[in-house]
Design a protein around this motif. Structure first.
Motif, PDB file in Angstrom:
ATOM      1  N   SER A  22       2.065   1.860  -3.986  1.00 59.48           N
ATOM      2  CA  SER A  22       0.516   1.743  -4.613  1.00 59.48           C
ATOM      3  C   SER A  22       0.756   1.734  -6.193  1.00 59.48           C
ATOM      4  O   SER A  22       0.544   1.798  -7.077  1.00 59.48           O
ATOM      5  CB  SER A  22      -0.059   2.389  -4.322  1.00 59.48           C
ATOM      6  N   SER A  23       1.686   3.582  -5.724  1.00 55.67           N
ATOM      7  CA  SER A  23       1.793   3.749  -8.089  1.00 55.67           C
ATOM      8  C   SER A  23       2.915   3.347  -8.141  1.00 55.67           C
ATOM      9  O   SER A  23       3.413   3.490  -9.682  1.00 55.67           O
ATOM     10  CB  SER A  23       2.141   5.218  -8.277  1.00 55.67           C
ATOM     11  N   PRO A  57       0.795  -1.204  -0.012  1.00 54.80           N
ATOM     12  CA  PRO A  57      -0.147   0.244  -0.352  1.00 54.80           C
ATOM     13  C   PRO A  57       0.471   1.479   0.034  1.00 54.80           C
ATOM     14  O   PRO A  57       0.485   2.166  -0.737  1.00 54.80           O
ATOM     15  CB  PRO A  57      -0.402  -0.263   1.566  1.00 54.80           C
ATOM     16  N   GLN A  60       3.925  -0.609  -7.371  1.00 55.94           N
ATOM     17  CA  GLN A  60       3.605  -1.663  -6.451  1.00 55.94           C
ATOM     18  C   GLN A  60       3.886  -2.911  -8.088  1.00 55.94           C
ATOM     19  O   GLN A  60       4.616  -3.680  -6.941  1.00 55.94           O
ATOM     20  CB  GLN A  60       1.850  -1.828  -6.767  1.00 55.94           C
TER      21      GLN A  60
END
Length: 268
Positions: free
Chosen positions: A241-242, A238, A244
């Motif tokens: 997230s951009s 998390p 991952q």
């Protein structure tokens, strides 16, 4: 007339395609240089004086040839939307040559299986992170390459695991990888958004299960540690997230190369 022709030769989509092809090949060139230096022990003169110039020449010649074919085919069919086939460094082509070279080195077959998966996994997640290729196309391509990796894994590790009485670990990894492929393909082909956003968690989790089972089977603290590392990486997703896919690819491929490079404890 000349202005119209030049406008048709270079379109906005061509720039996007060029950047995508260049980035993908750049990642593979980094892998080739790293493997040639660190794994095969090739000299810098050989790498930078022969191998990389040879790759550059082949890419230039290949792209010019396909562009020429596209031009003449478009002219023959009186079409202005004919596109040249992108030509570059192919993972499936690089892999057999690397394996042929590595097989003559000090690496045992079990380590070669790890290197194979590292070579396959990193480009997969890099493509998903940076390249604007349709998910369906990526899924088909990487499913085929994953099956190639499974075949290489079975071929390279079957004898070693059989001698150790641990052939069940091979079956375990095959089941885990097939489950991952089935879930990934289902999420993409059937548009299951809830599963699609968990793809990285899925692969980190499946890898963690495989490493933990393997670590317990061979009584290896190093493999158990790698399994726990994948669990921690899944918990940290998390926060990335951009990025991952890049984060997941680095964790999975680095773990494989680490296990291939260094000797890990085993009591079986």
């Amino acid at each position: 007339m000349l202005t119209i022709t030049l406008r048709r030769l270079f379109l906005p989509g061509d720039i996007e395609g060029f950047v995508a092809l260049a980035l993908e090949n750049f990642v593979k060139l980094i892998l080739i240089v790293t493997l040639c230096q660190e794994v095969l022990g090739f000299s810098p003169n050989l790498i930078y004086g022969r191998i990389l110039p040879g790759i550059a020449l082949s890419v230039c010649v290949g792209n010019c040839f396909y562009a020429w074919l596209a031009y003449h085919e478009g002219k023959r069919q009186s079409r202005l939307d004919m596109t040249a086939l992108p030509y570059g460094v192919n993972t499936i082509t690089v892999l057999p040559y690397m394996l042929a070279a590595v097989s003559g080195s000090c690496f045992p077959k079990i380590d070669l299986a790890l290197i194979v998966w590292a070579l396959l996994i990193f480009p997969m997640f890099i493509t998903a992170q940076f390249l604007s290729i349709s998910w369906i196309t990526q899924t088909i391509l990487w499913s085929l390459i994953s099956f190639t990796g499974l075949l290489a894994m079975v071929t390279l590790s079957n004898y070693w695991l059989y001698k150790k009485g641990l052939i069940w670990l091979l079956y375990c990894w095959i089941v885990l990888m097939l489950c991952g492929l089935i879930c990934t393909n289902y999420a993409i082909f059937f548009g299951c958004g809830e599963l699609l956003v968990q793809i990285c968690n899925l692969w980190l989790g499946l890898s963690a299960i495989g490493y933990l089972f393997t670590g317990i089977g061979v009584h290896s603290r190093a493999l158990i540690f790698i399994g726990l590392l994948h669990i921690v990486a899944a918990l940290l997703l998390p926060y990335f997230s951009s990025w991952q896919f890049l984060f997941t690819g680095i964790v999975m491929s680095f773990s494989l190369l680490l296990l291939a490079e260094f000797q890990w404890d085993m009591q079986n």
